[in-house]
Design a protein around this motif. Structure first.
Motif, PDB file in Angstrom:
ATOM      1  N   GLY A 459      57.747  25.338  51.357  1.00 29.46           N
ATOM      2  CA  GLY A 459      56.829  25.304  51.092  1.00 29.46           C
ATOM      3  C   GLY A 459      55.897  26.725  49.988  1.00 29.46           C
ATOM      4  N   MET A 460      54.865  27.168  50.435  1.00 26.69           N
ATOM      5  CA  MET A 460      54.707  28.273  49.402  1.00 26.69           C
ATOM      6  C   MET A 460      53.338  28.882  50.704  1.00 26.69           C
ATOM      7  N   VAL A 461      53.530  29.861  50.531  1.00 25.09           N
ATOM      8  CA  VAL A 461      52.546  31.083  51.560  1.00 25.09           C
ATOM      9  C   VAL A 461      51.217  30.893  51.003  1.00 25.09           C
ATOM     10  N   ILE A 462      50.333  30.538  51.678  1.00 26.95           N
ATOM     11  CA  ILE A 462      48.844  30.686  51.282  1.00 26.95           C
ATOM     12  C   ILE A 462      48.688  32.201  51.390  1.00 26.95           C
ATOM     13  N   GLY A 463      47.483  32.614  50.832  1.00 29.07           N
ATOM     14  CA  GLY A 463      46.829  34.199  50.923  1.00 29.07           C
ATOM     15  C   GLY A 463      45.555  33.917  51.761  1.00 29.07           C
ATOM     16  N   THR A 464      45.471  34.638  52.560  1.00 32.33           N
ATOM     17  CA  THR A 464      44.132  35.203  53.534  1.00 32.33           C
ATOM     18  C   THR A 464      43.382  35.578  52.901  1.00 32.33           C
ATOM     19  N   GLY A 465      43.798  37.575  52.495  1.00 33.72           N
ATOM     20  CA  GLY A 465      42.940  38.173  52.247  1.00 33.72           C
ATOM     21  C   GLY A 465      42.326  38.561  51.180  1.00 33.72           C
ATOM     22  N   ASP A 466      40.828  38.603  51.371  1.00 34.63           N
ATOM     23  CA  ASP A 466      39.445  38.769  50.951  1.00 34.63           C
ATOM     24  C   ASP A 466      39.527  40.554  49.134  1.00 34.63           C
ATOM     25  N   TYR A 477      50.805  47.003  53.886  1.00 33.01           N
ATOM     26  CA  TYR A 477      51.943  46.484  51.970  1.00 33.01           C
ATOM     27  C   TYR A 477      52.521  46.205  52.923  1.00 33.01           C
ATOM     28  N   ASN A 478      52.649  44.805  51.590  1.00 31.81           N
ATOM     29  CA  ASN A 478      53.450  43.774  52.062  1.00 31.81           C
ATOM     30  C   ASN A 478      54.005  43.209  54.095  1.00 31.81           C
ATOM     31  N   GLY A 479      52.546  43.065  54.355  1.00 33.75           N
ATOM     32  CA  GLY A 479      52.100  42.363  55.028  1.00 33.75           C
ATOM     33  C   GLY A 479      50.957  41.492  54.286  1.00 33.75           C
ATOM     34  N   ASP A 480      49.902  40.926  55.574  1.00 32.71           N
ATOM     35  CA  ASP A 480      49.128  39.989  54.873  1.00 32.71           C
ATOM     36  C   ASP A 480      49.217  40.844  53.687  1.00 32.71           C
ATOM     37  N   HIS A 481      49.349  42.039  52.581  1.00 27.90           N
ATOM     38  CA  HIS A 481      48.569  41.739  51.405  1.00 27.90           C
ATOM     39  C   HIS A 481      49.590  40.706  50.373  1.00 27.90           C
ATOM     40  N   MET A 482      50.525  40.096  50.995  1.00 26.20           N
ATOM     41  CA  MET A 482      50.861  39.519  50.209  1.00 26.20           C
ATOM     42  C   MET A 482      51.379  38.127  50.548  1.00 26.20           C
ATOM     43  N   SER A 483      51.749  36.934  49.802  1.00 21.16           N
ATOM     44  CA  SER A 483      51.327  35.789  49.426  1.00 21.16           C
ATOM     45  C   SER A 483      52.181  34.928  48.529  1.00 21.16           C
ATOM     46  N   MET A 484      52.640  33.749  47.779  1.00 20.99           N
ATOM     47  CA  MET A 484      52.888  33.506  47.335  1.00 20.99           C
ATOM     48  C   MET A 484      51.308  32.571  46.269  1.00 20.99           C
ATOM     49  N   TYR A 485      50.576  33.157  47.182  1.00 18.86           N
ATOM     50  CA  TYR A 485      49.767  32.544  46.299  1.00 18.86           C
ATOM     51  C   TYR A 485      48.236  32.957  46.998  1.00 18.86           C
ATOM     52  N   GLY A 486      46.798  33.193  46.444  1.00 17.58           N
ATOM     53  CA  GLY A 486      46.098  34.189  47.204  1.00 17.58           C
ATOM     54  C   GLY A 486      44.437  34.111  47.183  1.00 17.58           C
ATOM     55  N   GLN A 599      44.074  53.041  47.128  1.00 21.70           N
ATOM     56  CA  GLN A 599      45.344  51.484  47.386  1.00 21.70           C
ATOM     57  C   GLN A 599      44.817  51.625  46.709  1.00 21.70           C
ATOM     58  N   GLN A 600      45.089  51.990  45.022  1.00 24.05           N
ATOM     59  CA  GLN A 600      44.926  50.981  44.100  1.00 24.05           C
ATOM     60  C   GLN A 600      46.584  50.390  43.990  1.00 24.05           C
ATOM     61  N   PHE A 601      47.807  51.420  44.802  1.00 21.41           N
ATOM     62  CA  PHE A 601      48.611  50.793  44.743  1.00 21.41           C
ATOM     63  C   PHE A 601      49.667  49.297  45.209  1.00 21.41           C
ATOM     64  N   LYS A 602      48.063  49.091  46.555  1.00 13.72           N
ATOM     65  CA  LYS A 602      48.459  47.484  46.830  1.00 13.72           C
ATOM     66  C   LYS A 602      47.601  46.725  45.334  1.00 13.72           C
ATOM     67  N   ARG A 603      46.947  46.909  44.736  1.00 13.57           N
ATOM     68  CA  ARG A 603      46.215  46.369  43.918  1.00 13.57           C
ATOM     69  C   ARG A 603      47.181  46.250  42.409  1.00 13.57           C
ATOM     70  N   SER A 604      48.191  46.871  42.551  1.00 13.92           N
ATOM     71  CA  SER A 604      48.884  46.748  41.219  1.00 13.92           C
ATOM     72  C   SER A 604      50.116  45.819  41.599  1.00 13.92           C
ATOM     73  N   CYS A 605      50.084  45.563  42.920  1.00 15.17           N
ATOM     74  CA  CYS A 605      51.350  44.289  42.421  1.00 15.17           C
ATOM     75  C   CYS A 605      50.522  42.620  43.786  1.00 15.17           C
ATOM     76  N   LEU A 606      49.339  43.102  43.060  1.00 15.48           N
ATOM     77  CA  LEU A 606      49.517  41.497  43.648  1.00 15.48           C
ATOM     78  C   LEU A 606      49.424  40.753  44.139  1.00 15.48           C
ATOM     79  N   PRO A 607      49.757  39.477  44.609  1.00 16.00           N
ATOM     80  CA  PRO A 607      49.917  37.917  43.411  1.00 16.00           C
ATOM     81  C   PRO A 607      49.001  37.032  42.841  1.00 16.00           C
ATOM     82  N   ASP A 608      49.193  36.188  42.290  1.00 10.75           N
ATOM     83  CA  ASP A 608      48.815  35.250  42.176  1.00 10.75           C
ATOM     84  C   ASP A 608      47.344  34.533  43.102  1.00 10.75           C
ATOM     85  N   GLY A 609      46.183  34.323  42.338  1.00  7.26           N
ATOM     86  CA  GLY A 609      45.039  34.314  42.786  1.00  7.26           C
ATOM     87  C   GLY A 609      43.551  33.492  41.387  1.00  7.26           C
TER      88      GLY A 609
END
Length: 641
Positions: A459-466, A477-486, A599-609
């Motif tokens: 399956g794929m991990v669905i991100g929940t962050g808004d 970072y690399n916690g709830d920040h990460m998923s396979m599709y947000g 905190q821009q560094f977290k947004r520079s590597c966001l999963p798709d959404g």
């Protein structure tokens, strides 16, 4: 500071057909009233000095002379004012008569704009009396003893804006003069009109003006004849309308027997930002690079302290009124369609997501359920995993479990406490020290579980962050920040609440709706710190990072229009008057910009959404920002407020 706002008015004066002195007195009265209210530019209806319905009286020399004398009277009696006025009247130029808009200020005529398209069908006979701007040869005209420019291509440059004028039927043409004026720099478009009434015509007119203001990325001021013009076979209702980029700011009451004046403020800075961002606008400008544009410079208009009459919505992301349900449904469908495509493309067998009993994971779960239903897949393919930790409360835990049961998805419970305790031992961290390591270890443990279960189940991990959390960097970072599709990546926190509430009322059964209602009412928390003695949530996000309604307001005006902190602060104080004092707003505004940059560094590597609204924080979409940009300029301005 005026923060880029220009106060404008559309006036509908009392009129007596062919009584120029009376009409001039009424116009003069309304100019003085507008000036007292701080109006900088005021527009009157077409041919308002004589009356539009004079018909063959326009051939009478006496009427034409009295019209000019009426203008002289108005200018002489308002010459001490710096307000810019636009009135309609017949003007003689080189033996021809034009239907004109006369722009004047402080007793000086700035320019004369002839009407280009003269209607000559049905009840209109304007070509019987007037000549089109296209047939005006002269570049100047002598009016009221002044030699002034005459052209349909005049642009008036004030210290605060550039505006252009067209007259009534011009707007109805295939390519209105206002389109070319906008491409040449006009930010405010003004229409002097004599728009008579007919069944359903008003809605059409409003739609036309809205579309023209949006297409031109401009403000549009429309002033049309009122009660006094109604004569013989036509009736005039008196329409004063002010639009900004497609949005109605103010309108008059139709069919009033009294004079009317509608006032609002045009955010010229906002329009300029929109034009800079919209590269199609500048590209279109090149199509008219050879077209003539004559610039006329005005004097400085009044410097009264700015007082906004336009409404500033404290929740700019949240639709209101009748559009709320329609907008929520559309947003939900965008999320569902995006996820459906990703599931189909990846041939995923399951959708894996962590369910905390909070708002974001609830919305993500609802999106998954709707997506699986739409694809004809069993809801059992949705793996909702609840992962109790040190701060999990009974309220959120029970809501998570009960909601998953009601929705019929697969449920797994994996307690993370033992794994985290082992991890603390491995890295030699004191479990009693509830610092960032303590909190982030739990978030990363949960993410590891989700990723591994997704591997287990194909399956794929669905991100929940808004969107709000990502703007503030309120994610591990690399916690709830990460998923396979947000699926929530473009949904701000203030809107998440409304979406969940909308689903509870429209998409689920009664028992599930009750649970959703309680989730909406639950304080927002990551629940990474143990609860209090009574089992209540101790760690409340908005106590730590600030109210989300403020942060979403800051985010909207920062990203959507590029406003500086001082202007956002000014608007916020109006929008949240009575809810937050100035010091509170300033405090959280500083927090917002500090975190937004850091905190821009977290947004520079966001999963798709899926992008949902006008703002996306994805580095592949609306926002590309250096991770190491300095926030000094922004924070300094806030400190000086």
């Amino acid at each position: 500071m005026n923060y880029g706002f220009v106060k404008v008015a559309a006036a509908v004066p009392p009129v007596k057909v062919a009584d120029c002195q009376y009409n001039a007195e009424q116009i003069e009265k309304m100019i003085n009233e507008a000036d007292e209210k701080g109006v900088q530019i005021i527009a009157f209806p077409e041919l308002c000095i004589t009356g539009y319905t004079c018909a063959d009286l326009f051939a009478q020399q006496l009427l034409l002379e009295k019209a000019e004398m009426g203008l002289v009277q108005v200018m002489n009696n308002t010459r001490q004012l710096d307000i810019i006025c636009i009135v309609g009247m017949p003007v003689i130029t080189n033996t021809i008569l034009i239907n004109a808009a006369v722009v004047f200020q402080g007793g000086k005529i700035l320019g004369v704009v002839p009407k280009t398209y003269l209607p000559n069908y049905k009840e209109f006979y304007e070509q019987r009396w007037f000549t089109s701007a296209r047939d005006v040869i002269d570049k100047t005209v002598r009016l009221c003893g002044q030699l002034v420019p005459v052209s349909s291509n005049l642009l008036f440059d004030t210290p605060d804006c550039c505006f252009g004028v067209e007259i009534c039927e011009d707007l109805w043409s295939v390519i209105p003069p206002s389109s070319k004026l906008a491409l040449k720099g006009a930010e405010i478009l003004i229409n002097l009109s004599a728009d008579n009434e007919g069944i359903a015509k008003h809605n059409y007119v409003r739609s036309l003006i809205s579309q023209q203001s949006a297409r031109c990325i401009a403000a549009y001021i429309f002033s049309s004849c009122g009660f006094g013009e109604s004569t013989t076979d036509v009736v005039f209702a008196g329409n004063g309308l002010i639009y900004e980029n497609g949005t109605l700011l103010a309108e008059s009451k139709r069919f009033s027997l009294e004079e009317q004046m509608v006032i609002s403020e045009i955010d010229v800075e906002r329009l300029r930002t929109e034009r800079r961002i919209n590269t199609t606008f500048s590209a279109n400008s090149g199509d008219y690079k050879d077209a003539e544009a004559i610039h006329v410079t005005t004097e400085l208009t009044n410097s009264r302290p700015l007082s906004l009459s336009r409404k500033i919505d404290p929740l700019p992301f949240v639709p209101t009124g009748r559009t709320l349900n329609e907008r929520c449904e559309e947003i939900f469908e965008i999320q569902v369609s995006g996820l459906a495509k990703r599931i189909v493309h990846t041939h995923s067998k399951t959708a894996v997501l962590g369910i905390s009993g909070g708002l974001d994971s609830t919305l993500a779960l609802l999106v998954c359920v709707k997506t699986f239903d739409k694809l004809g897949l069993s809801r059992k393919g949705i793996l909702g995993i609840t992962m109790p930790g040190f701060g999990t409360t009974d309220r959120t835990y029970n809501n998570a479990i009960n909601l998953m049961k009601e929705l019929g998805v697969s449920i797994r419970e994996i307690d993370i406490k033992a794994a985290c305790i082992q991890h603390f031992k491995d890295i030699d961290h004191d479990i009693n020290v509830h610092d960032v390591t303590y909190e982030n270890s739990q978030a990363r443990e949960r993410t590891q579980i989700l990723m591994d279960v997704a591997n287990q189940t194909g399956g794929m991990v669905i991100g929940t962050g808004d969107l709000s959390e990502l703007a503030l960097g309120w994610a591990t970072y690399n916690g709830d920040h990460m998923s396979m599709y947000g699926v929530n990546v473009s949904i701000p926190k203030t809107l998440v609440k409304h979406l969940v509430d909308w689903v509870s009322q429209n998409e689920v059964e009664e028992d599930a709706a009750i649970i959703l209602t309680d989730i909406v009412a639950t304080p927002i928390s990551p629940e990474l710190i143990p609860a209090d003695e009574d089992g209540n949530i101790l760690q409340k996000t908005e106590d730590l990072v600030g109210p989300y309604e403020l942060h979403d307001f800051f985010l909207y005006y920062t990203m959507r229009f590029g406003f500086r902190p001082a202007k956002i602060y000014y608007l916020a104080n109006i929008a949240f008057a009575g809810s937050y004092d100035k010091e509170t707003i300033k405090k959280w505004l500083h927090t917002f910009f500090r975190r937004f940059f850091n905190q821009q560094f977290k947004r520079s590597c966001l999963p798709d959404g899926p992008k949902v609204g006008s703002i996306s924080i994805s580095p592949r979409g609306d926002w590309r920002m250096p991770s190491d940009a300095s926030s000094a300029l922004w924070l300094k301005e806030i400190e000086e407020l």
